[in-house]
Design a protein around this motif. Sequence first.
Motif, mmCIF file in Angstrom:
data_model
loop_
_atom_site.group_PDB
_atom_site.id
_atom_site.type_symbol
_atom_site.label_atom_id
_atom_site.label_comp_id
_atom_site.label_asym_id
_atom_site.label_seq_id
_atom_site.Cartn_x
_atom_site.Cartn_y
_atom_site.Cartn_z
ATOM 1 N N SER A 130 -2.335 1.017 -4.104
ATOM 2 C CA SER A 130 -1.006 0.424 -4.096
ATOM 3 C C SER A 130 -0.387 0.455 -5.490
ATOM 4 C CB SER A 130 -1.056 -0.997 -3.541
ATOM 5 O OG SER A 130 -1.266 -1.921 -4.562
ATOM 6 N N ALA B 97 0.818 -1.203 0.000
ATOM 7 C CA ALA B 97 0.000 0.000 0.000
ATOM 8 C C ALA B 97 0.856 1.259 0.000
ATOM 9 C CB ALA B 97 -0.925 -0.003 1.211
ATOM 10 N N THR C 10 -7.984 -0.431 -2.283
ATOM 11 C CA THR C 10 -6.665 -0.731 -1.733
ATOM 12 C C THR C 10 -5.686 -1.058 -2.847
ATOM 13 O OG1 THR C 10 -7.849 -1.727 0.096
ATOM 14 C CG2 THR C 10 -5.494 -2.095 0.015
#
Lengths: 301, 294
Positions: free
Chosen positions: A182, A35, A178
Amino acid sequence: MNVEFIDIVQSLIDGVLYGSTYALIGLGFTLIFGAMEKLNMAYAASSIGGAYVGLGVSVLFSFPLVLIFFIGPIAAGVLSVLVYFCCFRYLPSNNHLAALMASIGGLFFIDEIISHETDGSPLDFPELGIFSEAYFEIEFSDMFLGFRGDLIFVMFASFVAMLFLLYLLYRTRLGLATRAVSQQPIAAQLCGISIHQTNSITFIIAGVLGGIAGCLAAASVGVISPLLVLPLTVKGLIVTVMGGLGSIRGAIIAGLLVGGLESVFLLLRGVNERDIYVFLLLFIFLVFKPNGFFGAEIDRD
Amino acid sequence: MDYYLGILQTIGVHTLLGLSAYILLLTGQVSMAQIGFFAIGAYSSGVLTVIFSWHIYPALAFGAFLASFFAFLVGFPALRVKGLMLVIATIAFSEIVRLITFNFVWMVEKDGIMVGADGAQGFREIRYFTTNGWESSQVVLLIWIFVVIVMAMLWWLDRVKAGAVLRAVGNDELAAQSSGIDLTTVKVAAMTAGGFIAGLGGGLYAHAVSYVDHITFTILMATFAISYPILGGTKNVFGTLLAVIFIQGILIEAFRFLEDWRLIIFGLIIILVMNFMPNGLVSLFNSRKSKKGT
């Protein structure tokens, strides 16, 4: 000492079963690295800290002990997001060194608070009830291989947690956000994803995973001690490197591998020398395969 | 009086440890291996004076050279990886060295008693200074002579081309490489020099306190080592010295009444400094600091 082949196979089995906790910790490191491209050195400390909080709360309010395995991961998630706010959120995002040092500070802060509150002595951790008494034996071409019930439970619970994580990452909008952050933080932000919110959720998920791992590790050993923190940190990091930074399947495979090899080294060389060989393994990987098993995944980005 | 001499000893040895991390930090490398080199220096020079009855100076020199040799060896695989991976690799190295000292047994009988390293019991009776009639003040003087020499050399390094090369690598590897600097050579050279300084510090420490064991060489000490130059900043060598005085002299010694809260505060200080002064304590004195953290 006369070591037979069956002993090696047996300790490999025990180790791989226990190694699923390393896989969980490695997954947590990898998630956070994926991340933010930063290492959260306080991660194992917050995981063990969560297990301590679970134990403390359960004993204090005399809850049934099984609740530890629910309170522990939740507390670990809270600790993990606190670490995010103290050591990552307000630091310059391009300064990896500062975040690293701050999280090392967090590691010692949590570790020393645990040592202070418990006077540094280990506490009894409830074992896994009926599972710790169960023992299965399988006959395999004139060899008898045993499977400890509690370790099977540890592996089963870890896999459930991993499947839940994979579901969260690949089947929900949260996971989509997420993964977007990332891969391309700026593009994700332009699409209206809040980076800080997504990062704090990643830290909560990773923390809960770590809390599960901490509780399971403590339960299968039967005691919890601040001395668990540093070995778990180092082994989690090794698992992360061997699997390839940012690779989820790599972390799972490397975790089981490290657990299994550690157990074989324990059998062959004794408890004092075991970790030397595990750490040497890391150097072998750095020389011959610096990107780990699945490191190519991150190179592509 | 001995108490204050003890503090001076600690500050001197920790300054050497901090400077060994400082020279690597100039090239932008965060190394947690310095405590491993420190341990190699401590054990090897201890073995030489205790078991082989060497004189102190050749023993210290041997310890420092052995540590720098290991730093050279570790440098190659470890420096193939950058930044955060290097931190992991060097943590693993320090833990390997610590576990080896934990298992290291080499005892011989001397004057009716067993001396030498005894595994988990540690390495006791490194008594070169007491048997040769050195005063504590002379030991402190010896340590500080080495500290001054190392600081002077690092100070001088910053005034010649080699220092500029180190800082160039630390500031921007790509730019340094395009101006014809060989990154591996520079990094391995810095690692080797850092190993030498840490090994020297280790040898001095072992003889000054006469007892070392594996608990001396934990990740906590590695964190201390790297936190001195980071807290002090990499502007010049005095930042490291200031940070050592601040942590060892003030936090650890002057606040002795806080007992184990001091280590909790140590963690908190690192977090606070990194949040408010990500470039180190030096930014208190100098607001237009040029070097960015990497």
